[in-house]
Design a protein around this motif. Structure first.
Motif, mmCIF file in Angstrom:
data_model
loop_
_atom_site.group_PDB
_atom_site.id
_atom_site.type_symbol
_atom_site.label_atom_id
_atom_site.label_comp_id
_atom_site.label_asym_id
_atom_site.label_seq_id
_atom_site.Cartn_x
_atom_site.Cartn_y
_atom_site.Cartn_z
ATOM 1 N N ALA A 162 9.992 5.558 -6.178
ATOM 2 C CA ALA A 162 8.873 4.628 -6.307
ATOM 3 C C ALA A 162 8.351 4.589 -7.731
ATOM 4 C CB ALA A 162 7.743 5.034 -5.359
ATOM 5 N N ALA A 163 8.397 5.731 -8.424
ATOM 6 C CA ALA A 163 7.908 5.758 -9.802
ATOM 7 C C ALA A 163 8.778 4.924 -10.724
ATOM 8 C CB ALA A 163 7.829 7.203 -10.290
ATOM 9 N N GLU A 164 10.074 4.760 -10.362
ATOM 10 C CA GLU A 164 10.973 3.963 -11.184
ATOM 11 C C GLU A 164 10.732 2.461 -11.024
ATOM 12 O OE1 GLU A 164 14.755 5.262 -9.943
ATOM 13 O OE2 GLU A 164 14.584 7.307 -10.817
ATOM 14 N N GLN A 165 10.038 2.008 -9.929
ATOM 15 C CA GLN A 165 9.802 0.585 -9.701
ATOM 16 C C GLN A 165 8.559 0.121 -10.467
ATOM 17 O OE1 GLN A 165 9.557 -0.286 -5.561
ATOM 18 N NE2 GLN A 165 11.486 0.788 -5.041
ATOM 19 N N PRO A 166 8.373 -1.267 -10.580
ATOM 20 C CA PRO A 166 7.163 -1.774 -11.256
ATOM 21 C C PRO A 166 5.895 -1.349 -10.491
ATOM 22 C CG PRO A 166 8.821 -3.501 -11.072
ATOM 23 C CD PRO A 166 9.344 -2.348 -10.268
ATOM 24 N N ALA A 167 4.784 -1.369 -11.174
ATOM 25 C CA ALA A 167 3.508 -0.941 -10.566
ATOM 26 C C ALA A 167 3.123 -1.885 -9.421
ATOM 27 C CB ALA A 167 2.410 -0.911 -11.623
ATOM 28 N N ARG A 217 0.830 -1.212 0.000
ATOM 29 C CA ARG A 217 0.000 0.000 0.000
ATOM 30 C C ARG A 217 0.864 1.261 0.000
ATOM 31 N NH1 ARG A 217 -4.783 -1.408 4.393
ATOM 32 N NH2 ARG A 217 -6.072 -2.688 2.984
ATOM 33 N N GLU A 218 2.006 1.283 0.713
ATOM 34 C CA GLU A 218 2.890 2.450 0.731
ATOM 35 C C GLU A 218 3.511 2.680 -0.632
ATOM 36 O OE1 GLU A 218 4.885 5.767 2.197
ATOM 37 O OE2 GLU A 218 3.138 4.613 2.897
ATOM 38 N N LEU A 219 3.939 1.610 -1.326
ATOM 39 C CA LEU A 219 4.502 1.742 -2.673
ATOM 40 C C LEU A 219 3.472 2.296 -3.631
ATOM 41 C CD1 LEU A 219 6.785 1.276 -4.717
ATOM 42 C CD2 LEU A 219 5.953 -1.088 -4.972
ATOM 43 N N ALA A 220 2.233 1.785 -3.568
ATOM 44 C CA ALA A 220 1.182 2.282 -4.456
ATOM 45 C C ALA A 220 0.878 3.734 -4.155
ATOM 46 C CB ALA A 220 -0.070 1.417 -4.289
ATOM 47 N N ARG A 221 0.938 4.132 -2.871
ATOM 48 C CA ARG A 221 0.662 5.524 -2.529
ATOM 49 C C ARG A 221 1.703 6.462 -3.111
ATOM 50 N NH1 ARG A 221 2.208 9.328 0.819
ATOM 51 N NH2 ARG A 221 3.869 8.047 1.682
ATOM 52 N N LEU A 222 2.970 6.102 -3.019
ATOM 53 C CA LEU A 222 4.044 6.967 -3.562
ATOM 54 C C LEU A 222 3.945 7.066 -5.073
ATOM 55 C CD1 LEU A 222 7.022 5.812 -1.319
ATOM 56 C CD2 LEU A 222 5.730 7.945 -1.156
ATOM 57 N N GLN A 223 3.689 5.936 -5.767
ATOM 58 C CA GLN A 223 3.554 5.990 -7.225
ATOM 59 C C GLN A 223 2.386 6.877 -7.634
ATOM 60 O OE1 GLN A 223 3.261 1.869 -8.317
ATOM 61 N NE2 GLN A 223 5.501 1.510 -8.249
ATOM 62 N N GLN A 224 1.295 6.757 -6.903
ATOM 63 C CA GLN A 224 0.143 7.598 -7.228
ATOM 64 C C GLN A 224 0.435 9.061 -6.940
ATOM 65 O OE1 GLN A 224 -3.362 6.516 -5.106
ATOM 66 N NE2 GLN A 224 -4.707 7.923 -6.234
ATOM 67 N N ARG A 225 1.176 9.372 -5.897
ATOM 68 C CA ARG A 225 1.510 10.756 -5.556
ATOM 69 C C ARG A 225 2.389 11.384 -6.643
ATOM 70 N NH1 ARG A 225 1.510 13.854 -1.015
ATOM 71 N NH2 ARG A 225 3.152 15.424 -0.767
ATOM 72 N N TYR A 226 3.333 10.631 -7.166
ATOM 73 C CA TYR A 226 4.213 11.168 -8.224
ATOM 74 C C TYR A 226 3.396 11.482 -9.466
ATOM 75 C CZ TYR A 226 8.091 11.642 -11.469
ATOM 76 O OH TYR A 226 8.962 12.119 -12.424
ATOM 77 N N GLU A 227 2.446 10.602 -9.824
ATOM 78 C CA GLU A 227 1.627 10.817 -11.004
ATOM 79 C C GLU A 227 0.723 12.043 -10.811
ATOM 80 O OE1 GLU A 227 0.128 10.267 -14.793
ATOM 81 O OE2 GLU A 227 1.918 9.452 -13.806
ATOM 82 N N GLU A 228 0.179 12.205 -9.599
ATOM 83 C CA GLU A 228 -0.665 13.374 -9.332
ATOM 84 C C GLU A 228 0.134 14.663 -9.454
ATOM 85 O OE1 GLU A 228 -2.241 12.705 -5.491
ATOM 86 O OE2 GLU A 228 -3.732 11.212 -6.130
ATOM 87 N N THR A 229 1.403 14.691 -8.990
ATOM 88 C CA THR A 229 2.250 15.896 -9.085
ATOM 89 C C THR A 229 2.495 16.281 -10.529
ATOM 90 O OG1 THR A 229 3.309 15.293 -6.991
ATOM 91 C CG2 THR A 229 4.463 16.876 -8.398
ATOM 92 N N ARG A 230 2.741 15.294 -11.394
ATOM 93 C CA ARG A 230 2.977 15.579 -12.818
ATOM 94 C C ARG A 230 1.740 16.188 -13.463
ATOM 95 N NH1 ARG A 230 2.046 13.396 -17.486
ATOM 96 N NH2 ARG A 230 0.904 11.658 -16.578
ATOM 97 N N LEU A 231 0.581 15.634 -13.150
ATOM 98 C CA LEU A 231 -0.644 16.150 -13.753
ATOM 99 C C LEU A 231 -0.958 17.557 -13.244
ATOM 100 C CD1 LEU A 231 -2.869 12.927 -13.546
ATOM 101 C CD2 LEU A 231 -1.736 13.888 -15.575
ATOM 102 N N ARG A 232 -0.716 17.857 -11.978
ATOM 103 C CA ARG A 232 -0.982 19.188 -11.422
ATOM 104 C C ARG A 232 -0.046 20.227 -12.061
ATOM 105 N NH1 ARG A 232 -0.941 18.643 -5.023
ATOM 106 N NH2 ARG A 232 -1.188 20.921 -5.218
ATOM 107 N N SER A 233 1.191 19.894 -12.351
ATOM 108 C CA SER A 233 2.138 20.833 -12.979
ATOM 109 C C SER A 233 1.664 21.206 -14.376
ATOM 110 C CB SER A 233 3.526 20.197 -13.019
ATOM 111 O OG SER A 233 4.438 21.061 -13.681
#
Length: 1003
Positions: free
Chosen positions: A762-767, A286-302
């Protein structure tokens, strides 16, 4: 008990009144009651029984049977009157059964209720009434005689046929007769009570066993599978081994449940370890999925932030121009305010000019002011004319007032004339009221003198009736005290006699070896007497003597109290009679007299109370007569004065009208003309003021235009209109500033999140796959819940089994005393019912008591049977069992000639007669002793003598003749002709067509 006289009227076969003189018949001691069959010999005995108990013997008291004679006239009521002495008292009892009688009005019959009367004889007072109540008379006679009706019919009337059947009957039939005579219902009640207690104790034991079985069922439910493995309980409620079986079965269930609880603990420990491992793995995914999702949200907000940048720049420029326009805002507001004031002044001027005449609408303010002053001067000149007009109006009011006063005086004169016309009649009526009230006062004084004595007589009558009840109660208490004294004296004499019979043992107790006896003088005491059963010592006799003396004192006190109550009753009776000593009035009659006098006195007092009001009314009427004469004279004077005043007012009003007409002009009145001038002055003043206000507003608007143009130029706007278009209110400016601040805050937040290192890694690791880890965790969680549920159930099962087992043990402990009580009561009930093994002869308690009574009866009957049979026969009681029946009520006869013992059913006819006669006499002696030793001075023996030979008849008559000892009389009821020769004193019942009659045959 001795019978003196019997009077029979319309009873049984007797159609008229028949008198039986028992005193004359009893003079010889033995008398014969004879007559043909059906003449009514037994009816004489029925009349005696009916007089004493209100019913005939049970065998002849058939349902629906009537005691009234069919030979009697319809107007002759059925009545039985018996005079007797019992318990030392001379009594006369009269009874009438329920019977039809002719109706007093109309045809037909009506049912008359049964009636009873009891009188007593006193040497001083003679015959006096005691009671008219069926219940009181029955209780009084039964208590004095000491026997019930069944006992009286067996003891005094001696029906020989019944005792012959008694000799031949079985034990059950004998038990019914003896139970009816000796009233052994209390022993039967003891049997029933013991049986009831046994049933109750058995029900309590069964209920306790059922509660234990219910607990066993609850233990089986709580044990679950463990209960199914144990052996089921085979015992049933009420069986002795049920409690122990339940406790043993509960112990097995508890042991099995504890084993299952240990297994459940181990399973829960394993499931908890697996659940912890699955929880750790799920948290990491769950922590890995949270970090990957957070990175994706930051890219979309920018990306979205860059898209909104042009709008941010536009809002910033618009906000700067709006803030410059704010410096022109005060001038704009001043210009708008001046414009509004000018428009308002122009509108006011238009409205004011519209109210003016057309020729004045375009003139200036100076001309309008000049016209206003001119009309104001004319208005001042109308003040004198207004005062004249107001005076004229007041004159009209005064004229109306004079007319109203004239009408009132006319009405007053007419009313006074009408009232004065009836004055003589009114004065006479008022004087009549005064005279009537004075007469009523005199009548009230006379009635008050009669009312007080009447009330005293009423109170005395109430006390007299209450004291009559007290006299009756005192007499009853005296009767009870006398009976208690007799009982106490009898008890003392009985104890004294018993002590004297055993005095030898009492003297023997004081003997000393070697010392001489106080009775015989011998120093040797070979066989000193010993106390027997029921020995009475000196202390017991003294206590009985003290009780007798106490009862005698109580009787003396009761007599004294009766004398005092009678004196008070006589005094109250004398006072209630008053002056009229010839008759005694009832409380109701005196109450009616008091009520009548009270009503008449109240009415007279009410009329007398109207004396003063009547006098006051006469005085008030005379005063009103004088006042009305004066008022009529004053009204005539006022009418003359009003005529002169009305002429003066008419002249003054004519002068005022001339002045008013000159001043009002074309207006209907001076006030209307003044009001029209006032409105014109106000309109001219308003129009002048409106012109001046409009000119001032135009000047202020021009000055505001100049200041606005100068402010727009200094703020950088080409025209005032451009500054007004750029101007924004505070809300619009706050909205622009909020948009700018929001974009800048989002830009700062995106910059911070893009700088996070763990999110980039986390974004560099598999989903991540959180669903798979969630499935593993849920499976481990389910296993843990199942194991925990099984553990909780096992723990709850152990606790419930422990609690239920404790309850079962408590129930078993409480059952112990209940079962012991049940076993004790069951043994007693079985012994009393004759079903217990300890009762060898299978005798019930009531049968045992009746057997003792039968043994006494047999012993008493043997004394006379031996004399009748010349010493041949003896009656003995047998408690041997016959067949399968219970023992206890057997009766045998012992033949001295053969030495054999046989059943009484084998006796011949003659032997059965004198055996039944001896049994009847013996039973009479025992029942008499049972009833308290009441002396029976009159006996009747009914039938059976025809079966005897001459020798046996002589022996039987000798035995009956011996019954005359101590002044006792015996009456033989028989139609045997030989008895008329042997017994000279006879009462013959003659059968006739008009009904039977009795005749006395005295020696």
């Amino acid at each position: 008990m001795r019978l003196h006289r019997l009077s029979i009227t319309a009873f049984g076969p007797f159609g008229a009144t028949q008198e039986v003189d028992f005193d004359a018949l009893s003079s010889a001691g033995l008398f014969l009651l004879h007559g043909p069959t059906g003449a009514g010999k037994t009816s004489v005995l029925d009349a005696v029984c009916f007089a004493l108990y209100g019913a005939v013997p049970g065998a002849r008291q058939s349902p629906g049977a009537s005691l009234r004679s069919d030979h009697a006239p319809v107007d002759l009521p059925t009545e039985v009157q018996l005079e007797l002495t019992v318990g030392g008292r001379r009594l006369e009892v009269t009874r009438s059964p329920a019977q039809p009688r002719p109706k007093k009005r109309g045809d037909g019959f009506t049912m008359e209720k049964a009636q009873s009367r009891l009188r007593g004889y006193d040497p001083e007072r003679g015959w006096h009434a005691l009671s008219k109540s069926h219940q009181e008379i029955g209780e009084e006679l039964t208590q004095l005689i000491g026997m019930s009706r069944d006992q009286f019919c067996q003891v005094v009337l001696l029906p020989q046929g019944d005792f012959a059947r008694f000799l031949r009957s079985d034990a059950e039939a004998r038990g019914k007769l003896l139970g009816r005579l000796f009233d052994t219902r209390r022993f039967a009640a003891v049997e029933e009570r013991l049986a009831e207690l046994r049933r109750g104790a058995e029900a309590r034991v069964t209920a306790a066993d059922e509660r234990i079985l219910a607990l066993a069922q609850r233990i089986a439910q709580a044990a679950g599978p463990a209960g199914a493995e144990a052996t089921p309980i085979a015992a049933r409620p009420g069986e002795p081994g049920l409690a122990e079986a339940v406790l043993e079965w509960a112990a097995i269930a508890r042991s099995t449940a504890r084993e299952r609880l240990g297994i459940a603990h181990r399973v829960v420990a394993w499931a908890e370890g697996r659940q912890r491992e699955a929880r750790h793995a799920l948290d990491a995914v769950r922590e890995l999925a949270r970090l990957q999702q957070r990175y994706e949200e930051t890219r979309l907000r920018s990306a979205a932030l860059e898209e909104r940048r042009p709008e941010h720049d536009r809002c910033q420029k618009e906000l700067e121009r709006a803030r410059k326009a704010d410096r022109v805002a005060p001038a704009l507001e001043l210009r708008e305010e001046a414009e509004r004031a000018y428009r308002a002044a122009s509108d006011g001027l238009g409205r004011a000019r519209a109210l003016l005449s057309p020729e004045l609408r375009d003139v200036g303010a100076d001309r309008l002011a000049e016209l206003e002053r001119k009309f104001q001067q004319e208005l001042y000149a109308l003040d004198a004319a207004r005062e004249s007009e107001e005076r004229s109006a007041r004159i009209d009011g005064e004229r109306v007032r004079l007319n109203r006063e004239a009408q009132a005086d006319d009405e007053l004169i007419r009313e006074a004339d009408a009232w004065l016309a009836d004055w003589d009649t009114t004065r006479a009526a008022l004087k009549g009221r005064v005279d009537a009230s004075q007469e009523a006062a005199t009548r009230a004084e006379q009635l008050a003198g009669l009312l007080a004595p009447a009330r005293r007589r009423l109170d005395a009558a109430g006390r007299r009736d209450a004291l009559a009840t007290d006299v009756q109660q005192a007499e009853e208490r005296l009767t009870g005290a006398r009976e208690q004294e007799l009982d106490a004296r009898k008890s003392w004499l009985d104890l004294r006699e018993r002590r004297l019979r055993g005095i030898a043992a009492e003297l023997a107790a004081g003997l000393v070896a070697g010392e001489p006896c106080t009775v015989c003088g011998s120093a040797d005491h070979p066989i000193p007497a010993s106390p027997g059963d029921g020995h009475v010592d000196r202390a017991t006799e003294e206590r009985a003597l003290a009780a007798q003396q106490s009862a005698e004192e109580a009787r003396a006190r009761a007599e004294q109290q009766l004398g005092l109550v009678r004196e008070r009753h006589a005094a109250a009776e004398t006072e209630a009679r008053g002056d009229d000593a010839s008759a005694s009035s009832t409380v109701a009659e005196l109450g009616e007299l008091v009520d009548r006098l009270t009503g008449e006195h109240a009415e007279a007092h009410r009329l007398a109370a109207a004396t003063n009001p009547a006098r006051e009314a006469l005085t008030a009427a005379e005063r009103e007569h004088t006042e009305r004469l004066e008022q009529r004279q004053e009204a005539h004077g006022r009418m003359s004065a009003r005529t002169a005043a009305r002429e003066a007012l008419d002249g003054e009003q004519a002068r005022l009208e001339e002045q008013i007409a000159a001043a009002r002009g074309e207006s209907p009145s001076v006030a209307a003309h003044a009001e029209r001038l006032t409105r014109r002055v106000a309109r001219l003043a308003d129009a002048a003021e409106a012109v001046r206000t409009e000119q001032d507003a135009a000047q202020r608007r021009k000055e505001a235009d100049d200041r606005l143009s100068d402010a727009a130029f200094r703020a950088g706007f080409d025209t005032p209109e451009a500054a007004a278009a750029t101007l924004l209110d505070a809300a619009a400016q706050r909205d622009l500033q909020h948009r700018i601040d929001t974009w800048q805050a989002e830009a700062a937040a995106v910059a911070d999140r893009r700088a996070e290192r763990d999110a980039r890694e986390a974004a560099e690791q598999p989903a991540a796959q959180p669903s798979a880890a969630q499935g593993e965790f849920e499976a481990a969680e389910w296993l843990l819940r199942e194991a925990s549920s099984a553990l909780a159930a096992a723990d709850e099962r152990c606790g419930e089994l422990t609690r239920l087992s404790r309850q079962a043990a408590d129930e078993v402990r409480r059952l112990g005393p209940v079962r012991q009580e049940y076993e004790r009561i069951a043994r007693l009930a079985g012994l009393a019912a004759g079903t217990s093994a300890d009762n060898e002869r299978k005798m019930r308690l009531e049968a045992y008591v009746l057997a003792a009574r039968l043994e006494q009866v047999a012993a008493a009957a043997t004394a006379r049977l031996q004399r009748m049979s010349s010493g041949r026969y003896t009656l003995v009681h047998s408690d041997a069992r016959t067949g399968g029946r219970r023992a206890g009520l057997g009766l045998h006869v012992v033949d001295a000639w053969t030495g054999s013992e046989r059943d009484t059913a084998t006796l011949s006819g003659g032997e059965t007669f004198f055996a039944s006669l001896a049994l009847a006499l013996g039973l009479a002696d025992v029942v008499t002793e049972e009833a308290g030793g009441v002396r029976l001075d009159t006996l009747f023996i009914d039938e059976g003598f025809g079966s005897l030979d001459d020798q046996t008849l002589d022996e039987v008559l000798d035995v009956l003749d011996s019954l005359r000892e101590r002044d006792r009389s015996v009456g033989i009821v028989s139609h045997v002709a030989d008895l008329r020769r042997r017994i000279p004193v006879r009462l013959e019942v003659v059968k006739e067509r008009q009904g039977s009659s009795v005749r006395h045959r005295l020696a």
